[in-house]
Design a protein around this motif. Structure first.
Motif, mmCIF file in Angstrom:
data_model
loop_
_atom_site.group_PDB
_atom_site.id
_atom_site.type_symbol
_atom_site.label_atom_id
_atom_site.label_comp_id
_atom_site.label_asym_id
_atom_site.label_seq_id
_atom_site.Cartn_x
_atom_site.Cartn_y
_atom_site.Cartn_z
ATOM 1 N N HIS A 192 -42.714 -53.285 -6.705
ATOM 2 C CA HIS A 192 -43.854 -53.693 -5.859
ATOM 3 C C HIS A 192 -45.094 -53.926 -6.734
ATOM 4 C CE1 HIS A 192 -45.907 -49.791 -6.189
ATOM 5 N NE2 HIS A 192 -44.685 -49.245 -6.079
ATOM 6 N N ALA A 193 -46.100 -54.632 -6.176
ATOM 7 C CA ALA A 193 -47.333 -54.947 -6.914
ATOM 8 C C ALA A 193 -48.258 -53.731 -6.931
ATOM 9 C CB ALA A 193 -48.032 -56.130 -6.266
ATOM 10 N N ALA A 194 -49.272 -53.831 -7.823
ATOM 11 C CA ALA A 194 -50.260 -52.746 -7.918
ATOM 12 C C ALA A 194 -51.066 -52.654 -6.629
ATOM 13 C CB ALA A 194 -51.184 -52.994 -9.099
ATOM 14 N N VAL A 195 -51.416 -51.428 -6.249
ATOM 15 C CA VAL A 195 -52.135 -51.172 -4.998
ATOM 16 C C VAL A 195 -53.428 -50.410 -5.311
ATOM 17 C CG1 VAL A 195 -52.054 -50.098 -2.730
ATOM 18 C CG2 VAL A 195 -49.988 -51.134 -3.695
ATOM 19 N N LEU A 196 -54.564 -50.926 -4.805
ATOM 20 C CA LEU A 196 -55.868 -50.284 -5.030
ATOM 21 C C LEU A 196 -55.944 -48.983 -4.244
ATOM 22 C CD1 LEU A 196 -58.745 -50.523 -6.269
ATOM 23 C CD2 LEU A 196 -59.438 -51.642 -4.124
ATOM 24 N N SER A 250 -50.766 -46.826 -16.077
ATOM 25 C CA SER A 250 -51.310 -45.582 -15.510
ATOM 26 C C SER A 250 -52.223 -45.846 -14.322
ATOM 27 C CB SER A 250 -52.059 -44.807 -16.593
ATOM 28 O OG SER A 250 -53.160 -45.582 -17.058
ATOM 29 N N GLY A 251 -52.479 -47.108 -13.974
ATOM 30 C CA GLY A 251 -53.321 -47.457 -12.828
ATOM 31 C C GLY A 251 -54.783 -47.697 -13.169
ATOM 32 N N ASP A 252 -55.134 -47.663 -14.465
ATOM 33 C CA ASP A 252 -56.513 -47.919 -14.870
ATOM 34 C C ASP A 252 -56.745 -49.422 -15.016
ATOM 35 O OD1 ASP A 252 -57.137 -45.204 -14.958
ATOM 36 O OD2 ASP A 252 -56.377 -45.036 -17.031
ATOM 37 N N VAL A 253 -58.043 -49.811 -14.989
ATOM 38 C CA VAL A 253 -58.436 -51.217 -15.134
ATOM 39 C C VAL A 253 -58.942 -51.434 -16.546
ATOM 40 C CG1 VAL A 253 -59.999 -53.018 -14.357
ATOM 41 C CG2 VAL A 253 -58.969 -51.462 -12.699
ATOM 42 N N ALA A 305 -72.963 -56.028 -13.157
ATOM 43 C CA ALA A 305 -72.723 -55.104 -12.043
ATOM 44 C C ALA A 305 -71.274 -55.204 -11.563
ATOM 45 C CB ALA A 305 -73.692 -55.398 -10.900
ATOM 46 N N ALA A 306 -70.744 -56.433 -11.504
ATOM 47 C CA ALA A 306 -69.365 -56.615 -11.044
ATOM 48 C C ALA A 306 -68.366 -56.026 -12.042
ATOM 49 C CB ALA A 306 -69.092 -58.107 -10.824
ATOM 50 N N VAL A 307 -68.584 -56.279 -13.340
ATOM 51 C CA VAL A 307 -67.675 -55.756 -14.371
ATOM 52 C C VAL A 307 -67.694 -54.235 -14.367
ATOM 53 C CG1 VAL A 307 -67.268 -55.614 -16.855
ATOM 54 C CG2 VAL A 307 -67.800 -57.823 -15.808
ATOM 55 N N ASP A 308 -68.903 -53.641 -14.287
ATOM 56 C CA ASP A 308 -69.002 -52.180 -14.300
ATOM 57 C C ASP A 308 -68.277 -51.573 -13.105
ATOM 58 O OD1 ASP A 308 -70.452 -52.340 -16.596
ATOM 59 O OD2 ASP A 308 -72.417 -52.085 -15.638
ATOM 60 N N ALA A 309 -68.400 -52.208 -11.939
ATOM 61 C CA ALA A 309 -67.768 -51.658 -10.737
ATOM 62 C C ALA A 309 -66.235 -51.725 -10.831
ATOM 63 C CB ALA A 309 -68.266 -52.401 -9.504
ATOM 64 N N VAL A 310 -65.705 -52.890 -11.215
ATOM 65 C CA VAL A 310 -64.248 -53.062 -11.267
ATOM 66 C C VAL A 310 -63.621 -52.171 -12.332
ATOM 67 C CG1 VAL A 310 -62.410 -54.739 -11.768
ATOM 68 C CG2 VAL A 310 -64.325 -55.376 -10.291
ATOM 69 N N SER A 311 -64.391 -51.934 -13.410
ATOM 70 C CA SER A 311 -63.860 -51.082 -14.480
ATOM 71 C C SER A 311 -63.620 -49.658 -13.995
ATOM 72 C CB SER A 311 -64.826 -51.076 -15.668
ATOM 73 O OG SER A 311 -64.955 -52.378 -16.210
ATOM 74 N N ARG A 312 -64.247 -49.248 -12.905
ATOM 75 C CA ARG A 312 -64.070 -47.899 -12.388
ATOM 76 C C ARG A 312 -63.017 -47.818 -11.284
ATOM 77 N NH1 ARG A 312 -69.733 -48.348 -12.328
ATOM 78 N NH2 ARG A 312 -69.733 -48.325 -10.022
ATOM 79 N N TRP A 313 -62.453 -48.956 -10.932
ATOM 80 C CA TRP A 313 -61.428 -48.939 -9.875
ATOM 81 C C TRP A 313 -60.158 -48.232 -10.376
ATOM 82 C CZ3 TRP A 313 -61.450 -54.461 -7.227
ATOM 83 C CH2 TRP A 313 -62.686 -54.619 -6.556
ATOM 84 N N LYS A 314 -59.382 -47.721 -9.389
ATOM 85 C CA LYS A 314 -58.126 -47.028 -9.697
ATOM 86 C C LYS A 314 -57.002 -47.611 -8.837
ATOM 87 C CE LYS A 314 -56.128 -43.665 -12.027
ATOM 88 N NZ LYS A 314 -56.111 -43.625 -13.501
ATOM 89 N N PRO A 328 -50.085 -48.271 -9.973
ATOM 90 C CA PRO A 328 -49.603 -49.379 -10.789
ATOM 91 C C PRO A 328 -48.401 -50.087 -10.137
ATOM 92 C CG PRO A 328 -48.914 -47.299 -11.735
ATOM 93 C CD PRO A 328 -49.850 -46.965 -10.608
ATOM 94 N N ALA A 329 -48.240 -51.302 -10.569
ATOM 95 C CA ALA A 329 -47.060 -52.058 -10.118
ATOM 96 C C ALA A 329 -45.796 -51.438 -10.720
ATOM 97 C CB ALA A 329 -47.195 -53.516 -10.554
ATOM 98 N N THR A 330 -44.688 -51.603 -10.010
ATOM 99 C CA THR A 330 -43.410 -51.051 -10.493
ATOM 100 C C THR A 330 -42.357 -52.150 -10.545
ATOM 101 O OG1 THR A 330 -42.759 -50.458 -8.240
ATOM 102 C CG2 THR A 330 -43.920 -48.777 -9.509
ATOM 103 N N GLN A 331 -41.479 -51.958 -11.440
ATOM 104 C CA GLN A 331 -40.320 -52.867 -11.555
ATOM 105 C C GLN A 331 -39.065 -52.020 -11.799
ATOM 106 O OE1 GLN A 331 -40.730 -55.829 -14.583
ATOM 107 N NE2 GLN A 331 -38.900 -56.955 -13.936
ATOM 108 N N ASP A 332 -38.142 -52.150 -10.871
ATOM 109 C CA ASP A 332 -36.941 -51.313 -10.903
ATOM 110 C C ASP A 332 -37.297 -49.826 -10.893
ATOM 111 O OD1 ASP A 332 -35.368 -53.580 -10.982
ATOM 112 O OD2 ASP A 332 -35.349 -53.621 -13.191
ATOM 113 N N GLY A 333 -38.429 -49.530 -10.157
ATOM 114 C CA GLY A 333 -38.846 -48.149 -10.020
ATOM 115 C C GLY A 333 -39.678 -47.617 -11.165
ATOM 116 N N ASN A 334 -39.976 -48.481 -12.185
ATOM 117 C CA ASN A 334 -40.774 -48.035 -13.335
ATOM 118 C C ASN A 334 -42.153 -48.694 -13.315
ATOM 119 O OD1 ASN A 334 -38.634 -46.467 -14.475
ATOM 120 N ND2 ASN A 334 -37.702 -48.389 -15.190
ATOM 121 N N PRO A 335 -43.271 -47.916 -13.628
ATOM 122 C CA PRO A 335 -44.618 -48.505 -13.673
ATOM 123 C C PRO A 335 -44.712 -49.556 -14.787
ATOM 124 C CG PRO A 335 -44.746 -46.116 -13.606
ATOM 125 C CD PRO A 335 -43.312 -46.441 -13.864
#
Length: 349
Positions: free
Chosen positions: A263-267, A297-300, A317-326, A329-336
């Motif tokens: 599955h894809a990465a989820v915020l 690991s789910g970091d940006v 402001a946009a870069v600083d905000a997105v850099s703090r998002w968590k 992570p996306a998985t493939q065959d059950g692996n991040p």
């Protein structure tokens, strides 16, 4: 006493009485003659010289005639005539160049010891001094000083001059004090007015700054509220996507004999951007489109600005905000696994 002696005494008393009466009549006649021939003409002359009443100085009520053209060339009789005319018109020591004192002093220059001029100056001195005192009281100091100097030429040792000079000096000092007090008062009023104007300007500036600060705070609160709403909506959307991904992955896992799906990465944590102060004050709105990498690991990381409107206003402001998002992570065959994502950040007031 015999009859002859009595008769002689009666005759002597009768002869004395007519003689006494005759002497009294002669005295009365002489007194009347002296009044009409000596005293009265002298008083008339004095009144004429001093303007009809020697004891009451009267200021001239009409405009003084122009002064003679050439006083230096005038004869004694002409000077005396001009002096008498000035006396009659109450021009004792003023105006300058056309008064009785100056004419009489010219007479004494031409003929020292002239009795008419000397007597006139002596008799007129008290009244001229009174005129000088009136000039002092009227604060015409220059003319008062001129009259005092003129009086000093006529009688330099007269004690009245000391009194006049003292009064003139006192009035000058009083006027100086009054002028200084008036100047100080005016200066204080100017300083008070300047202080009041400065205080008013400072109060207006403070009120303006406070109004701007309150408006800025209100705009910032509004922006933060909208960003919080956007973050909540994004989190809700992420949860919905995660739920959909889980539902779609379950059958696939079962068909694979229990293996985990992809599955894809989820915020999972959204940090709202801080609205730039300069843009808020200028009432600017815009958007920034970003690309970034989501690690296993789910970091940006590796956040880049693809486009922005307006440019270079909301980028940081946009870069600083997105850099703090968590993210989850996306998985493939059950692996991040590492994944890439594009996101547009809106900035609205």
């Amino acid at each position: 006493m015999d009859t002859r002696t009595i008769r002689q005494a009666r005759f002597a008393r009768g002869a004395v009485q007519p003689a006494v009466y005759a002497i009294l009549v002669i005295i009365a006649v002489l007194a009347g003659a002296a009044w009409f021939l000596i005293i009265k003409p002298h008083q008339d002359l004095t009144r004429a010289d001093l303007g009809d009443h020697p004891s009451t100085p009267v200021a001239a009520s009409r405009e003084a005639p122009p002064p003679p053209v050439n006083v230096e060339a005038m004869s004694l009789n002409q000077l005396l005539s001009e002096a008498r005319r000035a006396m009659n018109e109450q021009r004792l020591a003023s105006p300058a160049g056309n008064n009785a004192f100056e004419f009489y002093l010219k007479v004494l220059q031409k003929q020292p010891g002239n009795q008419v001029a000397t007597d006139a100056l002596r008799e007129t001195f008290p009244f001229a001094a009174t005129n000088a005192e009136q000039a002092i009281n009227q604060r015409d100091f220059n003319d008062a000083q001129r009259q005092i100097d003129l009086l000093a030429k006529a009688d330099p040792s007269n004690y009245t001059l000391n009194i006049l000079r003292s009064k003139l000096d006192a009035q000058r000092k009083l006027l100086d004090r009054e002028q200084q007090l008036a100047a100080d008062k005016e200066k204080q009023q100017q300083l008070a007015a300047q202080k009041a104007a400065a205080d008013k300007a400072e109060a207006e500036r403070a009120a303006s700054e406070q109004a701007k600060s309150q408006a800025s705070e209100q705009q910032q609160r509004t922006a933060q509220s909208r960003l919080a709403q956007q973050q909540a909506a994004a989190e809700a959307a992420a949860r919905q996507l995660q739920a959909n991904a889980s539902q779609s992955a379950a059958p696939a896992g079962e068909s694979a004999g229990g293996a985990a799906g992809s599955h894809a990465a989820v915020l999972v944590k959204n940090a709202p951007p801080r609205y730039p102060t300069a843009a808020m004050r200028a009432n600017q709105e815009g958007w920034v489109e970003l690309s970034f990498t989501i690690t296993a690991s789910g970091d940006v990381s590796d956040v880049k600005v693809l486009d922005a409107q307006p440019r270079h206003v909301f980028d940081r402001a946009a870069v600083d905000a997105v850099s703090r998002w968590k993210y989850q992570p996306a998985t493939q065959d059950g692996n991040p696994v590492v994944s890439n994502k594009r996101q547009r950040i809106e900035f609205k007031l």
